[in-house]
Design a protein around this motif. Sequence first.
Motif, PDB file in Angstrom:
ATOM      1  N   LEU A 347       7.012 -12.955  12.327  1.00 19.75           N
ATOM      2  CA  LEU A 347       6.686 -11.535  12.171  1.00 19.75           C
ATOM      3  C   LEU A 347       6.966 -10.806  13.472  1.00 19.75           C
ATOM      4  O   LEU A 347       6.992 -11.397  14.554  1.00 19.75           O
ATOM      5  CB  LEU A 347       5.226 -11.364  11.746  1.00 19.75           C
ATOM      6  N   GLU A 348       7.196  -9.514  13.345  1.00 24.48           N
ATOM      7  CA  GLU A 348       7.443  -8.668  14.513  1.00 24.48           C
ATOM      8  C   GLU A 348       6.937  -7.268  14.229  1.00 24.48           C
ATOM      9  O   GLU A 348       6.948  -6.797  13.084  1.00 24.48           O
ATOM     10  CB  GLU A 348       8.932  -8.645  14.860  1.00 24.48           C
ATOM     11  N   PHE A 349       6.496  -6.596  15.285  1.00 24.60           N
ATOM     12  CA  PHE A 349       5.967  -5.240  15.190  1.00 24.60           C
ATOM     13  C   PHE A 349       6.977  -4.241  15.741  1.00 24.60           C
ATOM     14  O   PHE A 349       7.666  -4.517  16.728  1.00 24.60           O
ATOM     15  CB  PHE A 349       4.671  -5.119  15.997  1.00 24.60           C
ATOM     16  N   VAL A 350       7.049  -3.094  15.104  1.00 30.06           N
ATOM     17  CA  VAL A 350       7.804  -1.966  15.648  1.00 30.06           C
ATOM     18  C   VAL A 350       6.907  -0.740  15.609  1.00 30.06           C
ATOM     19  O   VAL A 350       6.430  -0.339  14.542  1.00 30.06           O
ATOM     20  CB  VAL A 350       9.105  -1.714  14.866  1.00 30.06           C
ATOM     21  N   ASP A 351       6.642  -0.179  16.775  1.00 28.35           N
ATOM     22  CA  ASP A 351       5.876   1.056  16.916  1.00 28.35           C
ATOM     23  C   ASP A 351       6.739   2.056  17.675  1.00 28.35           C
ATOM     24  O   ASP A 351       7.110   1.796  18.827  1.00 28.35           O
ATOM     25  CB  ASP A 351       4.581   0.828  17.720  1.00 28.35           C
ATOM     26  N   ASN A 352       7.091   3.136  17.037  1.00 24.46           N
ATOM     27  CA  ASN A 352       7.806   4.188  17.750  1.00 24.46           C
ATOM     28  C   ASN A 352       7.405   5.538  17.163  1.00 24.46           C
ATOM     29  O   ASN A 352       6.478   5.625  16.354  1.00 24.46           O
ATOM     30  CB  ASN A 352       9.325   3.953  17.742  1.00 24.46           C
ATOM     31  N   ALA A 353       8.094   6.586  17.557  1.00 28.57           N
ATOM     32  CA  ALA A 353       7.695   7.941  17.164  1.00 28.57           C
ATOM     33  C   ALA A 353       7.760   8.166  15.653  1.00 28.57           C
ATOM     34  O   ALA A 353       7.127   9.088  15.134  1.00 28.57           O
ATOM     35  CB  ALA A 353       8.572   8.962  17.876  1.00 28.57           C
ATOM     36  N   ARG A 354       8.493   7.305  14.936  1.00 24.44           N
ATOM     37  CA  ARG A 354       8.688   7.531  13.503  1.00 24.44           C
ATOM     38  C   ARG A 354       7.894   6.562  12.619  1.00 24.44           C
ATOM     39  O   ARG A 354       8.067   6.593  11.395  1.00 24.44           O
ATOM     40  CB  ARG A 354      10.180   7.429  13.168  1.00 24.44           C
ATOM     41  N   GLY A 355       7.075   5.730  13.211  1.00 25.39           N
ATOM     42  CA  GLY A 355       6.283   4.853  12.356  1.00 25.39           C
ATOM     43  C   GLY A 355       5.751   3.630  13.066  1.00 25.39           C
ATOM     44  O   GLY A 355       6.124   3.322  14.203  1.00 25.39           O
ATOM     45  N   GLN A 356       4.848   2.946  12.369  1.00 23.10           N
ATOM     46  CA  GLN A 356       4.255   1.709  12.835  1.00 23.10           C
ATOM     47  C   GLN A 356       4.346   0.704  11.692  1.00 23.10           C
ATOM     48  O   GLN A 356       3.743   0.907  10.641  1.00 23.10           O
ATOM     49  CB  GLN A 356       2.790   1.908  13.225  1.00 23.10           C
ATOM     50  N   VAL A 357       5.104  -0.361  11.891  1.00 26.85           N
ATOM     51  CA  VAL A 357       5.268  -1.343  10.828  1.00 26.85           C
ATOM     52  C   VAL A 357       5.164  -2.758  11.384  1.00 26.85           C
ATOM     53  O   VAL A 357       5.292  -2.995  12.593  1.00 26.85           O
ATOM     54  CB  VAL A 357       6.626  -1.195  10.097  1.00 26.85           C
ATOM     55  N   THR A 358       4.933  -3.681  10.470  1.00 24.00           N
ATOM     56  CA  THR A 358       5.117  -5.104  10.737  1.00 24.00           C
ATOM     57  C   THR A 358       6.239  -5.586   9.825  1.00 24.00           C
ATOM     58  O   THR A 358       6.241  -5.297   8.621  1.00 24.00           O
ATOM     59  CB  THR A 358       3.843  -5.909  10.432  1.00 24.00           C
ATOM     60  N   TYR A 359       7.205  -6.294  10.410  1.00 17.91           N
ATOM     61  CA  TYR A 359       8.259  -6.931   9.626  1.00 17.91           C
ATOM     62  C   TYR A 359       7.942  -8.422   9.498  1.00 17.91           C
ATOM     63  O   TYR A 359       7.576  -9.075  10.480  1.00 17.91           O
ATOM     64  CB  TYR A 359       9.624  -6.776  10.300  1.00 17.91           C
ATOM     65  N   MET A 360       8.080  -8.943   8.289  1.00 25.27           N
ATOM     66  CA  MET A 360       7.919 -10.369   8.036  1.00 25.27           C
ATOM     67  C   MET A 360       9.260 -10.931   7.581  1.00 25.27           C
ATOM     68  O   MET A 360       9.863 -10.418   6.627  1.00 25.27           O
ATOM     69  CB  MET A 360       6.882 -10.612   6.937  1.00 25.27           C
ATOM     70  N   SER A 361       9.748 -11.977   8.251  1.00 23.14           N
ATOM     71  CA  SER A 361      10.981 -12.622   7.780  1.00 23.14           C
ATOM     72  C   SER A 361      10.634 -13.581   6.651  1.00 23.14           C
ATOM     73  O   SER A 361       9.729 -14.406   6.771  1.00 23.14           O
ATOM     74  CB  SER A 361      11.676 -13.363   8.930  1.00 23.14           C
ATOM     75  N   LEU A 362      11.342 -13.464   5.536  1.00 22.91           N
ATOM     76  CA  LEU A 362      11.075 -14.272   4.353  1.00 22.91           C
ATOM     77  C   LEU A 362      12.163 -15.331   4.203  1.00 22.91           C
ATOM     78  O   LEU A 362      13.363 -15.014   4.228  1.00 22.91           O
ATOM     79  CB  LEU A 362      11.012 -13.396   3.101  1.00 22.91           C
TER      80      LEU A 362
END
Length: 484
Positions: A347-362
């Motif tokens: 998993l990896e997190f991306v936080d920037n001006a356009r959103g906050q998400v967690t990505y999960m590799s499947l």
Amino acid sequence: MNEATNDSRRDFLKAAAAFPAVAATPWAMAQGTAAMPKPAMASSAGPDIAAVDRVFITNEDSNTIAVINSASNTVETTINLTSFDEDARPPFRFVTGGVIPTHAAMIHKPLYHGCIDAHGAVPNPDGTLLATCGRGSSNIYLIDAVNRRVVGNIANPQAGPTTNPERLSSGILLGREPHEPTFTRNGKELWVTLRGEDRIAILDVDQALNQLGGEGASQGERSSRGHGNAPEPTIRAYLPTLNGPAQVWFSKDGLLAFVISQKVAQLEIIQVNPDRQGYSRPKRLRVVDLSAQDKPAFTPFQKLSPDGSQMWLSHKLADAVSVVSVKDPGTVLATIPLGEMARPNHLEFVDNARGQVTYMSLARVDDGGPNGAASSRLAIIDRSVPPAQQKVVGLVYTGGREAHGLWTNPANNLLYVAHEQDELPGTPNAGQTVCSAFDVSSPLQPKLITQIPLGSLKLPSGELRNKKSINLVYVRPGTQGQTA
């Protein structure tokens, strides 16, 4: 400790003011100023990629590390962890008589002393040093992330026109099935989970560099390590823990260690309890029962949220991810289902001006990917809402099969994804393992930039194809990263 190493450290300390934003970690101190350049932004690549940025991918079947230049999205070099072609005689060769061996035959060749099953990888806090595990060879290697070479390699006395110029370091022997390494937040120690046992090896990074020889030791000094000389205290301790520990990750302040397992449905939380020099004196805080969240008891990966408030745990066989509180250590805040047979890896997190998400590799491979080929996907979890309301809000094809490691750049607008399986016949990169690069400047709408074929390691006797990618890290040497 030899005088040359001491001189190198003194030289670094004299010039430390040139790198005010970077902590003087043991590795940086051992290397001197030339090894840690100040990051310079690559004008041709835009403002979010520095000239020193590289992506490192461990390839488990080939026992290599592919290094991608993120400015060009091409493989710049492949770091060799095999011991092939150190001698011109057939038992040492990778290819003999024009025959390329299978993976199983490759690592069981007579006199092979290289890495077996290159797996976990992580950067130290300032990105100048990487640690990677050989699961099958029960050891750990340290990689100079600036010069992109294995620490401890020596000149090959058998070198010639048809042999490698270096003899591979045998790394540091740790124990059964080392899975994932993690540096402490101050960079002084490396904690390595021994998944085939019930303990964690805690290494003194400074002593590990000394044992491997670093840059200051002569060839003779490095060759004599472990051959009659008294061993240096590289392994500070073996810490008893859960059965089958998969990974350790530290809280942002470095005071807590979270330990997950692939054999028991438990999470162990340990007080690091550092002394005045910053070395750990571990004490168990609590063990959390995860049987409700992870009935198959198979949690291979975890990572701390950017704000340091949550630890996210990937439950691969339960097809879910759990969110655990750091403030109230071990309290499960939410468990998010990812879909049937999703098989999440990293998993990896991306936080920037356009959103906050967690990505999960499947790991699951679905039809209908880019160019109509089968592909794995990333699950996208929106973190802008409270944990209890978080869910998968989208899926995006990765452009490769069996997605595994993933990591973002410091600006949180680029994401790289590694894959285990090769591409199918009839696809643009048929027969190759690929890494995918994504534009994640709009985190809820990631866009595939390109597939990067990983190519091969060119050995004197033939080409060894980079394959079965596992861990992936994006590194900017000289800059504090995700483990700082």
